[in-house]
Design an enzyme around this catalytic site. Structure first.
Site, PDB file in Angstrom:
ATOM      1  N   SER A  20      37.572  41.046  46.709  1.00  0.00           N
ATOM      2  CA  SER A  20      38.612  41.544  47.619  1.00  0.00           C
ATOM      3  C   SER A  20      38.238  41.277  49.074  1.00  0.00           C
ATOM      4  O   SER A  20      37.068  41.369  49.450  1.00  0.00           O
ATOM      5  CB  SER A  20      38.775  43.051  47.406  1.00  0.00           C
ATOM      6  OG  SER A  20      39.490  43.629  48.485  1.00  0.00           O
TER       7      SER A  20
ATOM      8  N   TYR B  57      43.563  39.088  52.165  1.00  0.00           N
ATOM      9  CA  TYR B  57      44.612  39.807  52.886  1.00  0.00           C
ATOM     10  C   TYR B  57      44.633  39.153  54.255  1.00  0.00           C
ATOM     11  O   TYR B  57      43.673  39.272  55.013  1.00  0.00           O
ATOM     12  CB  TYR B  57      44.285  41.302  53.008  1.00  0.00           C
ATOM     13  CG  TYR B  57      44.690  42.102  51.792  1.00  0.00           C
ATOM     14  CD1 TYR B  57      45.966  41.983  51.252  1.00  0.00           C
ATOM     15  CD2 TYR B  57      43.812  43.003  51.218  1.00  0.00           C
ATOM     16  CE1 TYR B  57      46.338  42.726  50.141  1.00  0.00           C
ATOM     17  CE2 TYR B  57      44.173  43.751  50.111  1.00  0.00           C
ATOM     18  CZ  TYR B  57      45.451  43.597  49.587  1.00  0.00           C
ATOM     19  OH  TYR B  57      45.816  44.330  48.499  1.00  0.00           O
TER      20      TYR B  57
ATOM     21  N   THR C 112      47.059  37.555  48.577  1.00  0.00           N
ATOM     22  CA  THR C 112      47.893  38.636  48.041  1.00  0.00           C
ATOM     23  C   THR C 112      49.096  38.865  48.955  1.00  0.00           C
ATOM     24  O   THR C 112      48.939  39.053  50.160  1.00  0.00           O
ATOM     25  CB  THR C 112      47.072  39.927  47.897  1.00  0.00           C
ATOM     26  OG1 THR C 112      45.997  39.653  46.995  1.00  0.00           O
ATOM     27  CG2 THR C 112      47.911  41.061  47.344  1.00  0.00           C
TER      28      THR C 112
ATOM     29  N   LYS D 289      49.076  35.709  44.916  1.00  0.00           N
ATOM     30  CA  LYS D 289      49.023  36.873  43.999  1.00  0.00           C
ATOM     31  C   LYS D 289      50.053  37.925  44.412  1.00  0.00           C
ATOM     32  O   LYS D 289      50.132  38.292  45.589  1.00  0.00           O
ATOM     33  CB  LYS D 289      47.625  37.499  44.056  1.00  0.00           C
ATOM     34  CG  LYS D 289      47.477  38.806  43.271  1.00  0.00           C
ATOM     35  CD  LYS D 289      46.029  39.259  43.239  1.00  0.00           C
ATOM     36  CE  LYS D 289      45.811  40.521  42.447  1.00  0.00           C
ATOM     37  NZ  LYS D 289      46.068  41.753  43.192  1.00  0.00           N
TER      38      LYS D 289
ATOM     39  N   HIS E 199      50.431  44.530  41.348  1.00  0.00           N
ATOM     40  CA  HIS E 199      49.322  45.272  41.964  1.00  0.00           C
ATOM     41  C   HIS E 199      48.972  46.509  41.118  1.00  0.00           C
ATOM     42  O   HIS E 199      48.591  47.550  41.640  1.00  0.00           O
ATOM     43  CB  HIS E 199      49.724  45.687  43.377  1.00  0.00           C
ATOM     44  CG  HIS E 199      48.598  45.700  44.361  1.00  0.00           C
ATOM     45  ND1 HIS E 199      48.346  44.687  45.239  1.00  0.00           N
ATOM     46  CD2 HIS E 199      47.640  46.634  44.626  1.00  0.00           C
ATOM     47  CE1 HIS E 199      47.306  44.997  46.002  1.00  0.00           C
ATOM     48  NE2 HIS E 199      46.850  46.171  45.647  1.00  0.00           N
TER      49      HIS E 199
END
Ligand SMILES: Cc1cc2nc3c(=O)[nH]c(=O)nc-3n(C[C@H](O)[C@H](O)[C@H](O)COP(=O)(O)O)c2cc1C
Ligand SMILES: CCCCCCC(=O)C(=O)O
Length: 411
Positions: free
Chosen positions: A149, A173, A199, A279, A303
């Site tokens: 992440s 992100y 994402t 994603k 998610h």
């Protein structure tokens, strides 16, 4: 045959033998937990996921468990994710020669030992002090690639050092600061990550009552911002006398980016040669737009039901997305995958691989690296057995014909 040709043939034969031995060793490793149980050796942690999650809840700080388990709103998207898997039944075929199974797949030109990757999960030190370091070691031990992440508790470079030879991908992100965005993306390839997963379902935090009631999200407490605090472009934007809280404040300002549109994706292409997956795609048109904007593939995901309440199940969106992009484009899925038979169902409905989410975090909370390994061994043993029992010696054998909707067969 010349001597050079003979040497080449010998090399090829040796490589084939090694691949075969590796394959058999993997199958044995995968089945270890199952065989141990049959031989009367009790596992340290339960092999049943519900029991395991209950045990994790008992050891985790209540606010940490609330963060990991939490769904958006009334939880209907989360429930739909599970119900979608229940709508399908497996229709096994017999006598297909299943004494050896090959679980490997090739994706984005990369060899994956299994069609499962660890999903990007933020701030894993909420579950265990070692966080992502323990998770990536556990994943590497059982041959499962890891997706880190953006909001990890350890920097991408520190996690890379623990990752072994398994492929590691980075989830982006895209921050609302172009210099930080570019700097993060350039660090990703230097640190040896081999794909970027962008994402798109998180222009803002979802409405999550469990987090709101606990008045807790990890980032405000400085957990999950290590890629930012270790980034020179991020550091350059901090006030000189700011201290730790200034980093949290600055992170909060730039971490979500509701300004993004599909027109931004080509900018990312200029910063990296790595394959890009998008994603959080659910609508087939978004999958088409992602590819048109330069993506190499998509991850069908809601998610884990944490963003939008009342949404479609990810598994229900999968066949339409696969149909939209065609057969050759990498399509992964997540949200609700819990068992080996879920993996088979997702693959039969068009996924090339799945991302595995919350369950490994429960393993991490219970026993660090060993807990992650345990959860993955259970999943892979279940997948290997499911392939054996449905008559699929290889992943390519898992097709739509294996599935029947609930109710009487109409064949
Ligand atoms: C605690 C937690 C943190 C997450 N953090 C991220 C993240 O940082 N980036 C991301 O793309 N997805 C994140 N996700 C979503 C997962 O990647 C994945 O889509 C989801 O967990 C799948 O649902 P499932 O765990 O119910 O199967 C997170 C999920 C959880 C549970
Ligand atoms: C503003 C985006 C925060 C995302 C936090 C991490 C995540 O994806 C999740 O908790 O889910």
């Amino acid at each position: 045959m010349t001597t050079a040709e003979q040497a080449q043939a010998a090399e090829q034969a040796q490589a084939a033998e090694q691949a075969q031995t590796g394959q058999v060793a993997r199958a044995e490793m995968v089945r270890e937990i199952y065989l141990a149980g049959i031989a009367g050796k009790k596992p340290k942690l339960s092999t049943d996921l519900t029991t395991l999650e209950d045990a994790a809840r008992a050891v985790m700080e209540p606010h940490a468990h609330a963060y990991v388990a939490g769904d958006a709103g009334t939880g209907t998207t989360g429930s739909a994710n599970r119900e979608a898997f229940e709508q399908w039944r497996l229709l096994p075929r017999m006598w297909k020669g299943v004494s050896e199974r090959d679980l490997s797949v090739s994706l984005l030109g990369q060899h994956l030992d299994v069609p499962v990757l660890l999903a990007p999960v933020a701030a894993q030190t909420v579950a265990h002090p070692e966080g992502e370091l323990a998770s990536v070691r556990g994943a590497a031990e059982v041959g499962v690639p890891f997706v880190l992440s953006s909001f990890s508790s350890h920097s991408m470079e520190d996690v890379a050092k623990e990752a072994g030879s398994q492929p590691r991908w980075y989830q982006l992100y895209w921050p609302n600061d172009p210099e930080v965005a570019e700097s993060l993306v350039r660090r990703v390839s230097v640190a040896g990550y081999t794909a970027i997963v962008v994402t798109v379902d998180n222009p803002t935090f979802g409405y999550r009552p469990s987090d709101l009631d606990a008045a807790y999200i990890p980032f405000v407490h400085g957990q999950g911002i290590a890629n930012f605090t270790s980034d020179p472009a991020f550091q350059a934007g901090l006030p000189a006398d700011g201290g730790a809280m200034a980093a949290v404040g600055h992170w909060a300002k730039i971490s979500s980016n509701p300004t993004l549109t599909w027109d931004d994706l080509p900018r990312l292409r200029q910063w990296t040669d790595l394959p890009i997956l998008i994603k959080g795609v659910q609508h087939p048109d978004d999958a088409r737009r992602a590819l048109a904007a330069g993506a190499d593939g998509v991850v069908v995901s809601n998610h884990g039901g944490r963003q939008l309440d009342g949404g479609v199940a990810a598994l229900d969106a999968l066949p339409a997305v696969r149909a939209a992009v065609g057969p050759g484009v990498p399509v992964l899925m997540d949200s609700g995958v819990r068992t080996g038979t879920d993996v088979v169902k997702a693959l039969a409905l068009g996924a090339d691989a799945v991302l595995y989410g919350r369950p490994y975090v429960y393993g991490l909370a219970l026993d660090g690296q060993a807990g992650v390994e345990h959860v993955l061994r259970c999943l892979l043993a279940d997948l290997d057995l499911a392939m054996t029992l449905t008559g699929c010696p290889s992943i390519a054998d898992i097709t739509r014909e294996l599935l029947a909707p609930r109710g009487p067969l109409t064949i």
